[in-house]
Each structure stands twice: as structure tokens, then as C-alpha cells.
Motif scaffolding. Structure first.
Motif, PDB file in Angstrom:
ATOM      1  N   LEU A  57      29.112  40.768  36.841  1.00 49.88           N
ATOM      2  CA  LEU A  57      30.168  41.026  37.119  1.00 49.88           C
ATOM      3  C   LEU A  57      30.938  40.622  38.465  1.00 49.88           C
ATOM      4  CD1 LEU A  57      32.361  42.539  35.379  1.00 49.88           C
ATOM      5  CD2 LEU A  57      31.645  44.660  36.415  1.00 49.88           C
ATOM      6  N   GLY A  58      30.241  40.805  39.611  1.00 47.84           N
ATOM      7  CA  GLY A  58      30.800  40.260  40.870  1.00 47.84           C
ATOM      8  C   GLY A  58      31.050  38.711  40.733  1.00 47.84           C
ATOM      9  N   SER A  59      30.415  38.026  40.357  1.00 50.63           N
ATOM     10  CA  SER A  59      30.376  36.706  40.025  1.00 50.63           C
ATOM     11  C   SER A  59      31.878  36.263  39.092  1.00 50.63           C
ATOM     12  CB  SER A  59      29.411  35.975  39.139  1.00 50.63           C
ATOM     13  OG  SER A  59      29.683  34.700  39.220  1.00 50.63           O
ATOM     14  N   LEU A  60      31.926  36.905  38.219  1.00 58.20           N
ATOM     15  CA  LEU A  60      33.383  37.043  37.295  1.00 58.20           C
ATOM     16  C   LEU A  60      34.498  37.290  38.181  1.00 58.20           C
ATOM     17  CD1 LEU A  60      34.508  36.433  34.763  1.00 58.20           C
ATOM     18  CD2 LEU A  60      34.442  38.881  34.217  1.00 58.20           C
ATOM     19  N   MET A  61      34.296  38.325  38.713  1.00 58.83           N
ATOM     20  CA  MET A  61      35.517  38.772  39.669  1.00 58.83           C
ATOM     21  C   MET A  61      35.766  37.949  40.857  1.00 58.83           C
ATOM     22  SD  MET A  61      34.941  42.865  39.635  1.00 58.83           S
ATOM     23  CE  MET A  61      36.100  43.330  40.853  1.00 58.83           C
ATOM     24  N   ARG A  62      35.071  37.223  41.281  1.00 60.27           N
ATOM     25  CA  ARG A  62      34.939  36.315  42.342  1.00 60.27           C
ATOM     26  C   ARG A  62      35.720  35.061  41.776  1.00 60.27           C
ATOM     27  NH1 ARG A  62      30.231  38.173  44.141  1.00 60.27           N
ATOM     28  NH2 ARG A  62      28.953  36.686  43.096  1.00 60.27           N
ATOM     29  N   ALA A  63      35.408  34.742  40.627  1.00 62.66           N
ATOM     30  CA  ALA A  63      35.856  33.383  40.070  1.00 62.66           C
ATOM     31  C   ALA A  63      37.305  33.661  39.566  1.00 62.66           C
ATOM     32  CB  ALA A  63      35.024  32.940  38.788  1.00 62.66           C
ATOM     33  N   GLN A  64      37.912  34.828  39.142  1.00 61.86           N
ATOM     34  CA  GLN A  64      38.927  35.235  38.702  1.00 61.86           C
ATOM     35  C   GLN A  64      39.939  35.264  39.953  1.00 61.86           C
ATOM     36  OE1 GLN A  64      39.272  34.408  35.966  1.00 61.86           O
ATOM     37  NE2 GLN A  64      39.327  36.062  34.524  1.00 61.86           N
ATOM     38  N   LEU A  65      39.376  35.849  41.076  1.00 59.52           N
ATOM     39  CA  LEU A  65      40.038  35.994  42.347  1.00 59.52           C
ATOM     40  C   LEU A  65      40.277  34.461  42.924  1.00 59.52           C
ATOM     41  CD1 LEU A  65      41.338  37.771  44.601  1.00 59.52           C
ATOM     42  CD2 LEU A  65      39.219  37.774  45.602  1.00 59.52           C
ATOM     43  N   SER A  66      39.501  33.720  42.596  1.00 61.58           N
ATOM     44  CA  SER A  66      39.678  32.333  43.062  1.00 61.58           C
ATOM     45  C   SER A  66      40.611  31.566  42.835  1.00 61.58           C
ATOM     46  CB  SER A  66      38.279  31.682  43.070  1.00 61.58           C
ATOM     47  OG  SER A  66      38.353  30.240  43.407  1.00 61.58           O
ATOM     48  N   ILE A  67      40.628  31.682  41.106  1.00 59.21           N
ATOM     49  CA  ILE A  67      41.731  31.019  40.336  1.00 59.21           C
ATOM     50  C   ILE A  67      43.093  31.539  40.680  1.00 59.21           C
ATOM     51  CG2 ILE A  67      41.711  32.252  38.175  1.00 59.21           C
ATOM     52  CD1 ILE A  67      42.022  28.540  38.259  1.00 59.21           C
ATOM     53  N   ALA A  68      43.116  32.845  40.985  1.00 60.67           N
ATOM     54  CA  ALA A  68      44.432  33.606  41.410  1.00 60.67           C
ATOM     55  C   ALA A  68      44.996  33.129  42.571  1.00 60.67           C
ATOM     56  CB  ALA A  68      44.307  35.252  41.061  1.00 60.67           C
ATOM     57  N   VAL A  69      44.100  33.221  43.704  1.00 65.37           N
ATOM     58  CA  VAL A  69      44.666  32.671  44.986  1.00 65.37           C
ATOM     59  C   VAL A  69      44.867  31.313  44.893  1.00 65.37           C
ATOM     60  CG1 VAL A  69      43.532  32.169  47.323  1.00 65.37           C
ATOM     61  CG2 VAL A  69      43.223  34.503  46.051  1.00 65.37           C
ATOM     62  N   ARG A  70      44.142  30.375  44.266  1.00 66.13           N
ATOM     63  CA  ARG A  70      44.701  28.980  44.241  1.00 66.13           C
ATOM     64  C   ARG A  70      45.998  28.790  43.306  1.00 66.13           C
ATOM     65  NH1 ARG A  70      40.403  26.200  41.187  1.00 66.13           N
ATOM     66  NH2 ARG A  70      39.270  28.200  40.750  1.00 66.13           N
ATOM     67  N   THR A  71      46.301  29.436  42.314  1.00 72.37           N
ATOM     68  CA  THR A  71      47.479  29.659  41.750  1.00 72.37           C
ATOM     69  C   THR A  71      48.815  30.095  42.800  1.00 72.37           C
ATOM     70  OG1 THR A  71      46.433  29.971  39.654  1.00 72.37           O
ATOM     71  CG2 THR A  71      48.867  30.527  39.772  1.00 72.37           C
ATOM     72  N   LEU A  72      48.538  31.216  43.275  1.00 73.57           N
ATOM     73  CA  LEU A  72      49.348  31.673  44.198  1.00 73.57           C
ATOM     74  C   LEU A  72      49.545  30.771  45.258  1.00 73.57           C
ATOM     75  CD1 LEU A  72      48.591  35.446  44.599  1.00 73.57           C
ATOM     76  CD2 LEU A  72      50.554  34.259  43.717  1.00 73.57           C
ATOM     77  N   ALA A  73      48.470  29.878  45.878  1.00 75.32           N
ATOM     78  CA  ALA A  73      49.039  28.820  46.992  1.00 75.32           C
ATOM     79  C   ALA A  73      49.925  27.726  46.524  1.00 75.32           C
ATOM     80  CB  ALA A  73      47.280  28.396  47.352  1.00 75.32           C
ATOM     81  N   VAL A  74      49.334  27.388  45.149  1.00 71.36           N
ATOM     82  CA  VAL A  74      50.294  26.234  44.549  1.00 71.36           C
ATOM     83  C   VAL A  74      51.676  26.592  44.438  1.00 71.36           C
ATOM     84  CG1 VAL A  74      50.540  24.841  42.421  1.00 71.36           C
ATOM     85  CG2 VAL A  74      48.398  24.828  43.223  1.00 71.36           C
ATOM     86  N   LEU A  75      51.770  28.019  44.068  1.00 70.05           N
ATOM     87  CA  LEU A  75      53.142  28.581  43.858  1.00 70.05           C
ATOM     88  C   LEU A  75      54.108  28.514  45.110  1.00 70.05           C
ATOM     89  CD1 LEU A  75      55.238  29.797  42.113  1.00 70.05           C
ATOM     90  CD2 LEU A  75      54.268  32.057  42.501  1.00 70.05           C
ATOM     91  N   PHE A  76      53.197  29.164  46.003  1.00 66.68           N
ATOM     92  CA  PHE A  76      54.093  28.981  47.484  1.00 66.68           C
ATOM     93  C   PHE A  76      54.115  27.585  47.980  1.00 66.68           C
ATOM     94  CE2 PHE A  76      53.484  29.037  52.308  1.00 66.68           C
ATOM     95  CZ  PHE A  76      54.719  29.810  52.269  1.00 66.68           C
ATOM     96  N   LEU A  77      53.302  26.592  47.616  1.00 69.00           N
ATOM     97  CA  LEU A  77      53.700  25.422  48.377  1.00 69.00           C
ATOM     98  C   LEU A  77      54.812  24.873  47.446  1.00 69.00           C
ATOM     99  CD1 LEU A  77      49.954  24.121  49.201  1.00 69.00           C
ATOM    100  CD2 LEU A  77      51.684  24.945  50.846  1.00 69.00           C
TER     101      LEU A  77
END
Length: 127
Positions: free
Chosen positions: A35-55
Motif C-alpha cells: 500500500l505504501g508503494s502504491l501511495m508513493r507511485a500515486q503521489l509521484s504522478i500527482a507531483v509530476r502533473t502539478l509541476a508540468v501544470l505550473f511550468l
């Protein structure tokens, strides 16, 4: 004499008996890791998406401030800021959302495959 109470029988009972199902993410160290692995993977994709949105969208005001000549540019007779922020931002947001959704679904599918593999592997090892 009292009459027996009439009972109407319409078919099998509709309620299923309560069965306790233990999920892999419940009270086990392995479940916590999965479950921790899934949550880290989901957080990673969310942070990358927000970074692309911000840029992509968040840097446009900075671009217009650094290059004030772009404000007065009017391709197709429409001012560039209106064209970028009023028209072109929506396809960008749609594609970004689609990219995020596909990544999140891919993470969940790999998590489900991992659980399926783990439960089938543990069943094979049982005597």
C-alpha cells in the motif's frame, strides 16, 4: 385455537451471509509495504502533473512580464495572452488530465497485478 402466522415465500433469501475477508493491506507488514508503494507511485504522478501544470500555465505571467512585447502581439487578430490563456490552455489541461489519469490507472493496475500474483503464489505454496 390460534392460527399459525402465514409466511410468504418468494424465493431464496437475498442477503448473503457475512463473510470476513482479510485484505492484504490489513494488519500485515507486507500489506503496508504494498500500500505504501502504491501511495508513493500515486503521489509521484500527482507531483509530476502539478509541476508540468505550473511550468506550462503558471509561467505564462512571468513570460509576459519578462517579454512585454508579447502582450501586444496579435496572431489571427487576437492578442497573444487571450489566445494562450483563453483558448490554448484548455486542450493543454485536457491532455494533462488524460496523462495523469492514464498514469494513475497504470499504477493501480500494476498494484492489482502484484496482489493477484502474491495471492496466487501464496495459495500454491499452501499444503
Amino acid at each position: 385455537m390460534t392460527e399459525p402466522q402465514r409466511v410468504r415465500v418468494t424465493g431464496p433469501p437475498r442477503r448473503r451471509p457475512a463473510v470476513r475477508r482479510v485484505d492484504v493491506d490489513e494488519d500485515t507488514r507486507l500489506g503496508e509495504v504494498y500500500l505504501g508503494s502504491l501511495m508513493r507511485a500515486q503521489l509521484s504522478i500527482a507531483v509530476r502533473t502539478l509541476a508540468v501544470l505550473f511550468l506550462g500555465v503558471g509561467s505564462l505571467p512571468l513570460l509576459f512580464w519578462l517579454a512585454p512585447g508579447l502582450v501586444h502581439t496579435a496572431p489571427f487578430g487576437v492578442p497573444l495572452p487571450w489566445l494562450l490563456l483563453g483558448v490554448l490552455v484548455y486542450p493543454f489541461l485536457f491532455l494533462l488530465g488524460r496523462w495523469y489519469l492514464r498514469g494513475a490507472e497504470r499504477n493501480e493496475a500494476s498494484y492489482a497485478d502484484l496482489l493477484r500474483t502474491d495471492s496466487s503464489g501464496s495459495e500454491d505454496e499452501a499444503p
